[in-house]
Scaffold this motif. Structure first.
Motif, PDB file in Angstrom:
ATOM      1  N   VAL A 143      33.085  55.841  91.908  1.00  0.00           N
ATOM      2  CA  VAL A 143      34.397  55.966  91.262  1.00  0.00           C
ATOM      3  C   VAL A 143      34.639  54.764  90.353  1.00  0.00           C
ATOM      4  CG1 VAL A 143      36.883  56.072  91.673  1.00  0.00           C
ATOM      5  CG2 VAL A 143      35.335  57.389  93.106  1.00  0.00           C
ATOM      6  N   ALA A 144      34.214  53.584  90.767  1.00  0.00           N
ATOM      7  CA  ALA A 144      34.460  52.367  89.998  1.00  0.00           C
ATOM      8  C   ALA A 144      33.645  52.311  88.704  1.00  0.00           C
ATOM      9  CB  ALA A 144      34.158  51.144  90.853  1.00  0.00           C
ATOM     10  N   ARG A 145      32.508  52.995  88.621  1.00  0.00           N
ATOM     11  CA  ARG A 145      31.673  52.864  87.428  1.00  0.00           C
ATOM     12  C   ARG A 145      31.803  54.022  86.443  1.00  0.00           C
ATOM     13  NH1 ARG A 145      26.963  54.547  90.711  1.00  0.00           N
ATOM     14  NH2 ARG A 145      26.199  56.426  89.724  1.00  0.00           N
ATOM     15  N   LYS A 146      32.328  55.163  86.894  1.00  0.00           N
ATOM     16  CA  LYS A 146      32.379  56.327  86.010  1.00  0.00           C
ATOM     17  C   LYS A 146      33.662  56.356  85.183  1.00  0.00           C
ATOM     18  CE  LYS A 146      30.682  60.189  87.268  1.00  0.00           C
ATOM     19  NZ  LYS A 146      30.187  61.389  87.858  1.00  0.00           N
ATOM     20  N   SER A 147      33.594  57.009  84.051  1.00  0.00           N
ATOM     21  CA  SER A 147      34.761  57.155  83.185  1.00  0.00           C
ATOM     22  C   SER A 147      35.424  58.512  83.426  1.00  0.00           C
ATOM     23  CB  SER A 147      34.336  57.020  81.721  1.00  0.00           C
ATOM     24  OG  SER A 147      33.440  58.065  81.383  1.00  0.00           O
ATOM     25  N   TYR A 148      36.517  58.764  82.710  1.00  0.00           N
ATOM     26  CA  TYR A 148      37.293  59.989  82.865  1.00  0.00           C
ATOM     27  C   TYR A 148      37.320  60.742  81.537  1.00  0.00           C
ATOM     28  CZ  TYR A 148      38.827  57.239  86.839  1.00  0.00           C
ATOM     29  OH  TYR A 148      38.847  56.465  87.963  1.00  0.00           O
ATOM     30  N   ALA A 149      37.157  62.054  81.602  1.00  0.00           N
ATOM     31  CA  ALA A 149      37.208  62.891  80.405  1.00  0.00           C
ATOM     32  C   ALA A 149      38.656  63.350  80.211  1.00  0.00           C
ATOM     33  CB  ALA A 149      36.264  64.078  80.541  1.00  0.00           C
ATOM     34  N   LEU A 150      39.498  62.440  79.749  1.00  0.00           N
ATOM     35  CA  LEU A 150      40.911  62.747  79.529  1.00  0.00           C
ATOM     36  C   LEU A 150      41.041  63.565  78.251  1.00  0.00           C
ATOM     37  CD1 LEU A 150      42.178  59.158  80.336  1.00  0.00           C
ATOM     38  CD2 LEU A 150      41.956  61.095  81.909  1.00  0.00           C
ATOM     39  N   ILE A 151      42.067  64.409  78.201  1.00  0.00           N
ATOM     40  CA  ILE A 151      42.234  65.317  77.065  1.00  0.00           C
ATOM     41  C   ILE A 151      43.483  64.924  76.293  1.00  0.00           C
ATOM     42  CG2 ILE A 151      42.588  67.713  76.369  1.00  0.00           C
ATOM     43  CD1 ILE A 151      41.187  68.516  79.018  1.00  0.00           C
ATOM     44  N   ALA A 152      43.332  64.693  74.993  1.00  0.00           N
ATOM     45  CA  ALA A 152      44.471  64.378  74.127  1.00  0.00           C
ATOM     46  C   ALA A 152      45.084  65.687  73.616  1.00  0.00           C
ATOM     47  CB  ALA A 152      44.031  63.519  72.949  1.00  0.00           C
ATOM     48  N   HIS A 153      46.406  65.713  73.527  1.00  0.00           N
ATOM     49  CA  HIS A 153      47.113  66.885  73.006  1.00  0.00           C
ATOM     50  C   HIS A 153      46.767  67.046  71.530  1.00  0.00           C
ATOM     51  CE1 HIS A 153      50.368  69.662  72.072  1.00  0.00           C
ATOM     52  NE2 HIS A 153      50.537  69.799  73.381  1.00  0.00           N
ATOM     53  N   GLU A 154      46.511  68.259  71.082  1.00  0.00           N
ATOM     54  CA  GLU A 154      46.064  68.486  69.709  1.00  0.00           C
ATOM     55  C   GLU A 154      47.144  68.199  68.664  1.00  0.00           C
ATOM     56  OE1 GLU A 154      44.186  72.324  69.457  1.00  0.00           O
ATOM     57  OE2 GLU A 154      42.527  71.667  70.714  1.00  0.00           O
ATOM     58  N   GLN A 155      48.438  68.370  69.022  1.00  0.00           N
ATOM     59  CA  GLN A 155      49.506  68.073  68.077  1.00  0.00           C
ATOM     60  C   GLN A 155      50.094  66.672  68.265  1.00  0.00           C
ATOM     61  OE1 GLN A 155      49.936  71.360  69.760  1.00  0.00           O
ATOM     62  NE2 GLN A 155      48.701  72.147  68.096  1.00  0.00           N
ATOM     63  N   ASN A 156      49.711  65.984  69.328  1.00  0.00           N
ATOM     64  CA  ASN A 156      50.286  64.687  69.644  1.00  0.00           C
ATOM     65  C   ASN A 156      49.213  63.830  70.315  1.00  0.00           C
ATOM     66  OD1 ASN A 156      51.781  62.512  70.513  1.00  0.00           O
ATOM     67  ND2 ASN A 156      53.309  63.716  71.598  1.00  0.00           N
ATOM     68  N   PRO A 157      48.439  63.069  69.552  1.00  0.00           N
ATOM     69  CA  PRO A 157      47.311  62.327  70.117  1.00  0.00           C
ATOM     70  C   PRO A 157      47.707  61.210  71.086  1.00  0.00           C
ATOM     71  CG  PRO A 157      47.597  61.803  67.787  1.00  0.00           C
ATOM     72  CD  PRO A 157      48.536  62.918  68.101  1.00  0.00           C
ATOM     73  N   ASP A 158      48.986  60.838  71.133  1.00  0.00           N
ATOM     74  CA  ASP A 158      49.436  59.817  72.081  1.00  0.00           C
ATOM     75  C   ASP A 158      49.837  60.407  73.429  1.00  0.00           C
ATOM     76  OD1 ASP A 158      49.005  57.528  70.579  1.00  0.00           O
ATOM     77  OD2 ASP A 158      50.889  57.773  69.492  1.00  0.00           O
ATOM     78  N   LEU A 159      49.682  61.706  73.590  1.00  0.00           N
ATOM     79  CA  LEU A 159      49.951  62.386  74.856  1.00  0.00           C
ATOM     80  C   LEU A 159      48.624  62.881  75.413  1.00  0.00           C
ATOM     81  CD1 LEU A 159      52.120  63.402  76.833  1.00  0.00           C
ATOM     82  CD2 LEU A 159      52.236  65.506  75.484  1.00  0.00           C
ATOM     83  N   LEU A 160      48.242  62.340  76.576  1.00  0.00           N
ATOM     84  CA  LEU A 160      46.950  62.670  77.180  1.00  0.00           C
ATOM     85  C   LEU A 160      47.137  63.270  78.561  1.00  0.00           C
ATOM     86  CD1 LEU A 160      46.485  59.592  75.648  1.00  0.00           C
ATOM     87  CD2 LEU A 160      44.220  60.598  75.845  1.00  0.00           C
ATOM     88  N   LEU A 161      46.142  64.001  79.000  1.00  0.00           N
ATOM     89  CA  LEU A 161      46.190  64.674  80.294  1.00  0.00           C
ATOM     90  C   LEU A 161      44.963  64.318  81.127  1.00  0.00           C
ATOM     91  CD1 LEU A 161      47.435  66.943  82.178  1.00  0.00           C
ATOM     92  CD2 LEU A 161      45.838  68.503  81.028  1.00  0.00           C
ATOM     93  N   PHE A 162      45.225  63.985  82.393  1.00  0.00           N
ATOM     94  CA  PHE A 162      44.168  63.922  83.404  1.00  0.00           C
ATOM     95  C   PHE A 162      44.299  65.251  84.128  1.00  0.00           C
ATOM     96  CE2 PHE A 162      42.179  60.768  86.671  1.00  0.00           C
ATOM     97  CZ  PHE A 162      41.023  61.506  86.668  1.00  0.00           C
ATOM     98  N   PRO A 163      43.440  66.254  83.823  1.00  0.00           N
ATOM     99  CA  PRO A 163      43.621  67.614  84.332  1.00  0.00           C
ATOM    100  C   PRO A 163      43.636  67.706  85.857  1.00  0.00           C
ATOM    101  CG  PRO A 163      41.971  67.579  82.601  1.00  0.00           C
ATOM    102  CD  PRO A 163      42.271  66.149  82.952  1.00  0.00           C
ATOM    103  N   GLY A 164      44.323  68.721  86.337  1.00  0.00           N
ATOM    104  CA  GLY A 164      44.396  68.996  87.762  1.00  0.00           C
ATOM    105  C   GLY A 164      43.134  69.669  88.265  1.00  0.00           C
ATOM    106  N   SER A 165      43.119  69.900  89.575  1.00  0.00           N
ATOM    107  CA  SER A 165      41.965  70.534  90.204  1.00  0.00           C
ATOM    108  C   SER A 165      42.431  71.399  91.366  1.00  0.00           C
ATOM    109  CB  SER A 165      41.006  69.465  90.733  1.00  0.00           C
ATOM    110  OG  SER A 165      40.004  70.044  91.534  1.00  0.00           O
ATOM    111  N   ILE A 166      41.848  72.586  91.478  1.00  0.00           N
ATOM    112  CA  ILE A 166      42.170  73.420  92.635  1.00  0.00           C
ATOM    113  C   ILE A 166      41.587  72.817  93.907  1.00  0.00           C
ATOM    114  CG2 ILE A 166      42.486  75.526  91.315  1.00  0.00           C
ATOM    115  CD1 ILE A 166      39.683  76.374  92.019  1.00  0.00           C
TER     116      ILE A 166
END
Length: 192
Positions: A108-131
């Motif tokens: 967990v300490a060495r890996k990065s996150y594939a966060l998603i930026a909103h297409e109309q607002n690049p300053d709004l990002l999402l760490f997606p949920g998981s079932i």
């Protein structure tokens, strides 16, 4: 004489958690609107974290996006088992939490996150949920009932994961959507 402060480190990103014990009261809508307002109107870089296993925030965020076709891939339980590269970034919030519960803190300490930026607002990002979060609820509850020692590290680990994701994307504030329950994951989230 100066004394050490017990306040959070200067690098900690402020977190707003929206929680209610009942579904359908507007938690996801509130999180999305707070995130949008802070990023668009207040000119802050915002990371939204979807800690609800229903992944409604992820769906709302992606519904107007090219990523929407991949929503099932992003949120599904077995995504980690289909990795082609061992250091491929975590795709959803469930993946690093699973590694924390399994005791793989170094991963967990060495890996990065594939966060998603909103297409109309690049300053709004999402760490997606998981079932996958549903199974964590059961694991945490069982471990707490049996007084498993590993559970004492999970609140701090969740906080670390969220802070690390926020620093990775340069977020100035984090807004978290939670599930409608009084379960262990929500208690851990509030403590974090």
């Amino acid at each position: 004489m100066s004394s050490k402060s017990s306040s959070p480190a200067a690098t900690d990103v402020p977190i707003v958690t929206v929680q209610a014990f009942k579904g359908g009261v507007g938690k996801t809508t509130t999180v999305y609107n707070i995130g949008w307002y802070l990023s668009y109107c207040a000119k802050k870089r915002v990371l939204m974290v979807d800690l609800d296993s229903q992944c409604n925030l992820t769906e709302v965020f992606l519904c107007q996006s090219a990523h929407y076709d991949n929503m099932e891939t992003i949120t599904r339980v077995d995504y980690a088992h289909h990795r082609t590269e061992p250091d491929e970034p975590f795709r959803n919030v469930g993946e690093p939490l699973r590694e924390v519960i399994e005791g793989n803190h170094e991963l967990v300490a060495r890996k990065s996150y594939a966060l998603i930026a909103h297409e109309q607002n690049p300053d709004l990002l999402l760490f997606p949920g998981s079932i996958l979060l549903t199974s964590y609820e059961e694991t945490l509850a069982a471990a707490e009932t049996m007084r498993q020692p590993f559970t004492k590290h999970i609140p701090g680990a969740l906080y670390h994961v969220i802070q690390r994701a926020a620093r990775q994307c340069g977020a100035e504030i984090v807004v978290i959507d939670t599930c409608p329950s009084m379960g262990c994951l929500n208690m851990v989230t509030i403590m974090s």
